[in-house]
Design a protein around this motif. Structure first.
Motif, mmCIF file in Angstrom:
data_model
loop_
_atom_site.group_PDB
_atom_site.id
_atom_site.type_symbol
_atom_site.label_atom_id
_atom_site.label_comp_id
_atom_site.label_asym_id
_atom_site.label_seq_id
_atom_site.Cartn_x
_atom_site.Cartn_y
_atom_site.Cartn_z
ATOM 1 N N GLY A 149 0.804 -1.209 0.000
ATOM 2 C CA GLY A 149 0.000 0.000 0.000
ATOM 3 C C GLY A 149 0.838 1.260 0.000
ATOM 4 O O GLY A 149 0.314 2.359 -0.119
ATOM 5 N N GLY A 179 -11.777 -6.772 -8.369
ATOM 6 C CA GLY A 179 -11.650 -7.924 -7.466
ATOM 7 C C GLY A 179 -10.811 -9.054 -8.023
ATOM 8 O O GLY A 179 -10.985 -10.216 -7.628
ATOM 9 N N PHE A 208 -3.921 -10.689 -3.655
ATOM 10 C CA PHE A 208 -3.436 -10.728 -2.277
ATOM 11 C C PHE A 208 -3.082 -12.159 -1.845
ATOM 12 O O PHE A 208 -3.391 -13.120 -2.539
ATOM 13 C CB PHE A 208 -4.512 -10.147 -1.346
ATOM 14 C CG PHE A 208 -4.822 -8.710 -1.638
ATOM 15 C CD1 PHE A 208 -4.051 -7.698 -1.089
ATOM 16 C CD2 PHE A 208 -5.852 -8.362 -2.500
ATOM 17 C CE1 PHE A 208 -4.313 -6.364 -1.378
ATOM 18 C CE2 PHE A 208 -6.121 -7.034 -2.799
ATOM 19 C CZ PHE A 208 -5.355 -6.031 -2.242
ATOM 20 N N LEU A 268 -6.020 -5.234 7.523
ATOM 21 C CA LEU A 268 -7.363 -5.695 7.168
ATOM 22 C C LEU A 268 -7.320 -7.103 6.586
ATOM 23 O O LEU A 268 -8.255 -7.879 6.768
ATOM 24 C CB LEU A 268 -8.043 -4.724 6.202
ATOM 25 C CG LEU A 268 -9.560 -4.743 6.329
ATOM 26 C CD1 LEU A 268 -10.026 -4.428 7.733
ATOM 27 C CD2 LEU A 268 -10.191 -3.794 5.341
ATOM 28 N N GLY A 318 -12.552 -12.015 -5.017
ATOM 29 C CA GLY A 318 -12.618 -10.550 -4.911
ATOM 30 C C GLY A 318 -13.347 -10.099 -3.660
ATOM 31 O O GLY A 318 -13.087 -9.019 -3.128
ATOM 32 N N LYS A 368 -13.693 -10.124 0.094
ATOM 33 C CA LYS A 368 -12.598 -10.376 1.032
ATOM 34 C C LYS A 368 -13.063 -10.783 2.426
ATOM 35 O O LYS A 368 -14.101 -10.337 2.903
ATOM 36 C CB LYS A 368 -11.742 -9.102 1.182
ATOM 37 C CG LYS A 368 -11.122 -8.609 -0.113
ATOM 38 C CD LYS A 368 -10.255 -9.639 -0.778
ATOM 39 C CE LYS A 368 -9.450 -9.065 -1.926
ATOM 40 N NZ LYS A 368 -9.171 -10.056 -2.973
ATOM 41 N N TYR A 369 -12.224 -11.571 3.068
ATOM 42 C CA TYR A 369 -12.389 -11.883 4.491
ATOM 43 C C TYR A 369 -11.610 -10.855 5.299
ATOM 44 O O TYR A 369 -10.408 -10.696 5.109
ATOM 45 C CB TYR A 369 -11.852 -13.282 4.783
ATOM 46 C CG TYR A 369 -11.716 -13.600 6.261
ATOM 47 C CD1 TYR A 369 -12.816 -13.506 7.110
ATOM 48 C CD2 TYR A 369 -10.501 -14.005 6.801
ATOM 49 C CE1 TYR A 369 -12.699 -13.798 8.458
ATOM 50 C CE2 TYR A 369 -10.375 -14.311 8.152
ATOM 51 C CZ TYR A 369 -11.466 -14.197 8.976
ATOM 52 O OH TYR A 369 -11.353 -14.491 10.315
ATOM 53 N N GLY A 370 -12.322 -10.158 6.199
ATOM 54 C CA GLY A 370 -11.619 -9.210 7.059
ATOM 55 C C GLY A 370 -11.829 -9.513 8.526
ATOM 56 O O GLY A 370 -10.893 -9.428 9.321
ATOM 57 N N ALA A 408 -15.314 -5.634 4.367
ATOM 58 C CA ALA A 408 -14.484 -6.113 3.259
ATOM 59 C C ALA A 408 -15.219 -7.150 2.408
ATOM 60 O O ALA A 408 -14.884 -7.360 1.254
ATOM 61 C CB ALA A 408 -13.177 -6.696 3.789
ATOM 62 N N ALA A 465 -6.826 3.568 -3.989
ATOM 63 C CA ALA A 465 -6.314 2.451 -3.186
ATOM 64 C C ALA A 465 -4.914 2.706 -2.645
ATOM 65 O O ALA A 465 -4.086 3.345 -3.298
ATOM 66 C CB ALA A 465 -6.304 1.179 -4.025
ATOM 67 N N GLN A 466 -4.686 2.208 -1.443
ATOM 68 C CA GLN A 466 -3.306 2.017 -0.996
ATOM 69 C C GLN A 466 -3.052 0.514 -1.058
ATOM 70 O O GLN A 466 -2.701 -0.009 -2.105
ATOM 71 C CB GLN A 466 -3.074 2.633 0.375
ATOM 72 C CG GLN A 466 -3.006 4.166 0.268
ATOM 73 C CD GLN A 466 -2.648 4.847 1.556
ATOM 74 O OE1 GLN A 466 -1.859 4.351 2.357
ATOM 75 N NE2 GLN A 466 -3.228 6.011 1.782
ATOM 76 N N CYS A 467 -3.275 -0.211 0.051
ATOM 77 C CA CYS A 467 -3.084 -1.658 -0.080
ATOM 78 C C CYS A 467 -4.156 -2.260 -0.976
ATOM 79 O O CYS A 467 -3.925 -3.233 -1.670
ATOM 80 C CB CYS A 467 -3.024 -2.337 1.288
ATOM 81 S SG CYS A 467 -4.606 -2.855 2.001
ATOM 82 N N GLY A 468 -5.374 -1.697 -0.943
ATOM 83 C CA GLY A 468 -6.417 -2.133 -1.855
ATOM 84 C C GLY A 468 -7.326 -3.225 -1.327
ATOM 85 O O GLY A 468 -8.313 -3.568 -1.968
ATOM 86 N N TYR A 469 -7.005 -3.763 -0.157
ATOM 87 C CA TYR A 469 -7.742 -4.944 0.319
ATOM 88 C C TYR A 469 -9.209 -4.649 0.597
ATOM 89 O O TYR A 469 -10.078 -5.465 0.328
ATOM 90 C CB TYR A 469 -7.053 -5.485 1.581
ATOM 91 C CG TYR A 469 -7.523 -6.864 1.967
ATOM 92 C CD1 TYR A 469 -7.082 -7.993 1.283
ATOM 93 C CD2 TYR A 469 -8.411 -7.047 3.019
ATOM 94 C CE1 TYR A 469 -7.506 -9.257 1.632
ATOM 95 C CE2 TYR A 469 -8.840 -8.315 3.385
ATOM 96 C CZ TYR A 469 -8.380 -9.409 2.692
ATOM 97 O OH TYR A 469 -8.806 -10.664 3.029
ATOM 98 N N CYS A 470 -9.503 -3.466 1.133
ATOM 99 C CA CYS A 470 -10.885 -3.134 1.489
ATOM 100 C C CYS A 470 -11.689 -2.604 0.327
ATOM 101 O O CYS A 470 -12.900 -2.418 0.442
ATOM 102 C CB CYS A 470 -10.910 -2.086 2.605
ATOM 103 S SG CYS A 470 -10.475 -0.421 2.011
ATOM 104 N N ARG A 482 -8.063 0.416 6.574
ATOM 105 C CA ARG A 482 -6.945 0.501 7.511
ATOM 106 C C ARG A 482 -5.864 1.449 7.008
ATOM 107 O O ARG A 482 -5.092 1.986 7.803
ATOM 108 C CB ARG A 482 -6.394 -0.912 7.734
ATOM 109 C CG ARG A 482 -5.140 -1.022 8.559
ATOM 110 C CD ARG A 482 -5.392 -0.634 10.004
ATOM 111 N NE ARG A 482 -4.181 -0.731 10.798
ATOM 112 C CZ ARG A 482 -3.277 0.241 10.883
ATOM 113 N NH1 ARG A 482 -3.434 1.365 10.208
ATOM 114 N NH2 ARG A 482 -2.201 0.097 11.640
#
Lengths: 766, 155
Positions: free
Chosen positions: A96, A236, A240, A375, B35, B37-39, B47, B97-102, B135
């Motif tokens: 990120g 999506g 990750f 997260l 796509g 996500k589990y948070g 997420a 996005a930064q990490c993009g996970y959320c 986050r």
């Protein structure tokens, strides 16, 4: 298992390059060399290889030159095919901070290729690629020049190939930025693809002789460039660690003792083994891996469900005596007595200066442990084979993941392959590779089948490597002219375990601590509390916590002396800073750069602007500054607090000096904006508490993160470009955020909150 | 008994599933739709947000039995014919996005918001997205991207 601190911040560890001018020290020259490889089918690839013991095994048999080894297939930074396809490697972990975009930009700038046509490829761990880590905001100072030299060298080869083809001197040739070499006098032009095969036959020039662009000629650096993974993120697409899907993959959960250091005494695994979808249940015993029981199943959910029928008796061990209450009581005892032992630092005559000061203030500050709360919960996918293990790991330190897995399995590090996935948040958590070691150990039990270890949210919150809490007792003195003349501090922090006086690596007072180094008479003591809590780096280690106490206390001194907080700080910064204490090799601190950002933050926020009327009660602003990770940052926060104590953060103004060039302003501002939110979240709502040697919180219900409706209404970032080497932005904006907020709350309400989190304090006023 | 699940217009016949299984894990571990996500697994981070008959819903606490027979859309199902929606495009243009996970969950919640309210204020956005944690702290850009997408839509 311990955090991989070797890749951490330059404050606690000597940077790889000169601290004074880090970006200008060409690490490339000392430690590495470029090598050209011809591609099968034509074209070339240019790679950077490390010298030195780390890379000895990886060095190619042929040392330079154009002749490729027959079976030599290196990972390569720049690859150009005859068809004109240009590929640039992203070698560092992306969590990120934007390096998957920003670092290839450095190469592409000097290569003079159009950004939109370059394909960016994520590298695996490869010792030939140099430092691959996301830590300590060190990426930019480490790679800024070497990556540019990579691009410039590739360009020089293409230009030489064109010069040879046309029989013209290289200085008559130009690269207009569209992946072509052009000879203006004759109107001839060739694409990089057309020149690639000829370029592959040329000797690689000494990279020291390859000229770099003057910044005024930059086409790409300084432009707003969107993240290279954006198109995949918004649909999506898999990126990750948890997105990894291998053929036949199973899923695992790992149950550890909730008390730190606890071990399995006995376990009844029968019911879990009989649960639907479960393939294997076993106790994990491997070096460097915590004691516990693993469940492997055909889905994540079924693995999680089987935990409910697992019966484990734990030997909880020594940490059961650890609690926040016990730590706080011990800290109070230490603060109530005169500090014992030798001071950590001393300068001048504190006692005399304090006694003679016109204004004296004493105050105690404290803050709790923090978790990282990435997260994406910790995870790792592993495939064990007789000859080693293959990992797909969201890790900030892939070499650390390799070493942790190798240790767990008792194999050579070379038998571990690490694929780097995109990381769902780093913040320092993923410098500790416990999840990789666990995955490797679990995969061995189902050898030949890929298995994805998934931590639950509760696992993640209760088995973190926490940012240490801390307790500061200050005594300060200001003279009649408003100058700070005495700074006394007794910092009670955490030891590196029990039975030791050694302070944990991430818990000691930062060598860069300010304002202590700006005051003539200083007396600082540090006392560590024994404990069994796993402690690790949390974004801007040390300063992200300590700055709150120091810059809020500095504010107390300003108000007690009746001075404007900005003017008070500028007066402090007018005196030369003491050098970093002996033995800590902290970086050189430039007062003028710090004063520059303090002035800029004040100016952009309108602080003290001519004609400004005083703010009504309930509105306030605060300022704070910090030097960390080679960056100079000052922040002004503006808040509104209702009479009943409801807090709204109206605006946060960031002024940052990280050198002469912002590689990607969009990414740089994103880091700043995110740091502001992260800093507020850490100070306003987050708290980890320890009870009976375990973490009391288990999820976002009891350990919330800042929500969008609590975030500042507006965040502004202003970069002060100074003629200094570019440095990182992942961390330095964080530390001044909590004290700027605390100082603003004071200005609005008259309440000085000395204990985090802020939302545990009554902010009402009348 | 087999369960019929319709995701992104495709019908899946699922045999041998505990009807209590959260939709999230069916999507991720059985249908390969990672796509979503589990948070947290508790419906607290957002997420895992999907659309349930057009409404934003946390799939980590939505039992398969409740999702069966309903119209489920995931982040993979937003872009028709590989064309990004105005929101997805705005997310790229604003470099959110930064990490993009959320962000998949953010986009799903924002898409549901714009369907009901094509001209949201900052307060509307904050209200609709308060259940989606980021986050990395990209909230300012999320607001900006929602406004940018809204400006391309008929009011």
């Amino acid at each position: 298992m311990h955090p991989d601190l070797s890749v951490l911040d330059p404050v606690s560890f000597p940077p790889a390059v000169s601290a004074a001018r880090p970006g200008d020290a060409p690490a490339l020259d000392r430690r590495s060399f470029l090598r050209l490889a011809a591609l099968a089918g034509g074209g070339f690839a240019l790679a950077l290889y490390l010298r030195g013991p780390d890379a000895a095994a990886a060095e190619p048999a042929v040392s330079g030159g154009a002749e490729p080894g027959g079976d030599f297939t290196p990972s390569l930074f720049v690859r150009i095919t005859p068809a004109g396809e240009i590929t640039v490697l992203a070698a560092n972990p992306e969590c990120g901070q934007g390096v998957k975009t920003a670092f290839p930009m450095l190469i592409v700038e000097e290569l003079d290729a159009p950004w939109a046509r370059v394909k960016i490829e994520q590298a695996d761990l490869d010792p030939r690629l140099g430092r691959q880590a996301a830590a300590g905001s060190r990426g930019t100072p480490t790679h800024y020049q070497p990556y540019r030299r990579l691009g410039a060298t590739a360009r020089a080869l293409l230009v030489s190939a064109a010069a040879a083809r046309w029989g013209v001197p290289t200085d008559e040739l130009q690269t207009p930025g569209d992946a072509r070499v052009v000879h203006a006098p004759t109107g001839r032009a060739a694409t990089y693809g057309e020149l690639a095969t000829a370029a592959a036959a040329l000797p690689v020039p000494d990279e020291k002789t390859v000229p770099l662009k003057d910044p005024s000629a930059f086409r790409l650096l300084g432009r707003r460039v969107g993240g290279v993974d954006n198109p995949r993120i918004v649909v999506g697409a898999p990126l990750f660690g948890l997105d990894v899907r291998r053929p036949g993959q199973l899923f695992a959960t790992f149950v550890k003792c909730p008390v730190f250091g606890g071990v399995v005494r006995s376990a009844d695994l029968a019911a879990a083994r009989a649960a639907p979808g479960v393939r294997a249940v076993f106790e994990v015993k491997a070096p460097g891996v915590a004691s516990g029981v693993a469940i492997v199943a055909d889905s994540t959910w079924r693995a999680f469900q089987a935990r409910d029928v697992l019966k484990i008796e734990w030997d909880e061990g020594r940490a059961t005596g650890d609690s926040d209450a016990a730590f706080a009581a011990a800290a109070a005892r230490l603060h109530d007595a005169p500090p014992a032992g030798d001071p950590l630092r001393g300068a001048g005559d504190f006692a005399a200066a304090h006694a003679a000061a016109a204004v004296r203030v004493e105050a105690r500050y404290e803050y709790p442990f923090l978790s990282h709360a990435n997260l994406e919960p910790q995870n790792c996918t592993a495939l064990h084979r007789p000859d080693g293990v293959e990992l797909w790991a969201p890790t900030q330190s892939p070499s650390g993941a390799r070493d942790a897995a190798a240790k767990a399995l008792g194999v050579a590090p070379e038998s571990v392959v690490v694929h780097m996935t995109r990381i769902g948040g780093g913040f320092g958590r993923r410098l500790t590779n416990d999840f990789a070691a666990e995955a490797a150990a679990i995969a061995r039990e189902v050898s030949g089948t890929p298995v994805q270890l998934v931590w639950t949210r509760a696992d993640d919150m209760q088995h973190d490597w926490y940012r240490p809490g801390g307790f500061h007792a200050f005594r300060g003195g200001v003279d009649a002219d408003g100058r700070v003349v005495a700074w006394g501090e007794h910092f009670v922090t955490y030891a590196a375990g029990y039975d030791t006086d050694k302070v944990a690596g991430v818990a000691g007072l930062a060598a860069a601590e300010f304002p202590g180094r700006l005051v003539p008479n200083v007396l600082i003591h540090q006392s560590p509390l024994p404990n069994g809590i796993p402690l690790g780096p949390w974004r801007a280690p040390r300063t992200s916590a300590q700055c709150f106490a120091q810059q809020c206390f500095l504010d107390e001194l300003a108000h007690a002396a009746g001075r404007d907080p900005v003017e008070f700080r500028l007066a402090l910064l007018a005196a030369p800073a003491a050098p970093a204490p002996a033995g800590e090799r902290g970086p050189v601190f430039d007062n003028a750069r710090m004063a520059g950002v303090v002035r800029l933050a004040a100016e952009k926020s309108g602080w003290g602007a001519p004609g400004e009327t005083p703010w009504p009660r309930g509105r306030g602003r605060g300022i704070a500054f910090q030097f960390s990770h080679l960056g100079y940052v000052a922040i002004v926060a503006e808040v509104t607090v209702s009479k009943t104590g409801d807090l709204v953060i109206d605006r946060v103004v960031v002024a940052a000096d990280v050198g002469r060039q912002i590689i990607n302003p969009s990414g740089g501002e994103n880091q700043s904006e995110g740091s502001v939110v992260d800093g507020i979240s850490s100070a306003l709502v987050q708290r980890i508490t320890i009870e009976g040697g375990r973490v009391a919180q288990s999820g976002f219900a009891d350990m919330p993160l800042l929500r969008i409706d609590q975030a500042p209404k507006r965040i502004e970032t202003h970069f002060l470009l100074t003629d200094n080497p570019p440095t990182g932005l992942g961390e330095p904006v964080i530390p001044p955020v909590p004290p700027a907020l605390g100082n603003a709350i004071f200005a609005a309400t008259g309440r000085r909150v000395r204990r985090l989190p802020f939302n545990a304090a009554d902010l009402s006023w009348s | 008994m087999p369960t019929t699940l319709t995701v992104n217009g495709r019908v899946h016949e699922l045999a041998d599933f505990d009807p209590a299984t959260p939709l999230l894990w069916v999507l991720r571990d059985h249908l390969g739709l990672v796509g979503t996500k589990y948070g947290c697994g508790q419906g607290l981070c957002g997420a895992c947000t999907v659309h349930f008959n057009g409404a934003a819903m946390r799939s980590c606490v939505l039992p398969l039995a409740a999702a069966a027979g309903q119209k489920i859309t995931t982040i993979e199902g937003l872009a028709a014919d590989a064309r990004l929606t105005p929101l997805q495009q705005a997310w790229c243009d604003e470099d959110v996005a930064q990490c993009g996970y959320c962000q998949a969950g953010q986009i799903m919640s924002a898409t549901a918001l714009l369907a009901k309210n094509p001209r949201p204020t900052d307060a509307d956005i904050d209200g609709a997205l308060a259940g989606n944690l980021c986050r990395c702290g990209t909230y300012q850009r999320i607001r900006r991207a929602v406004h940018a997408a809204a400006s391309t839509l008929p009011a």
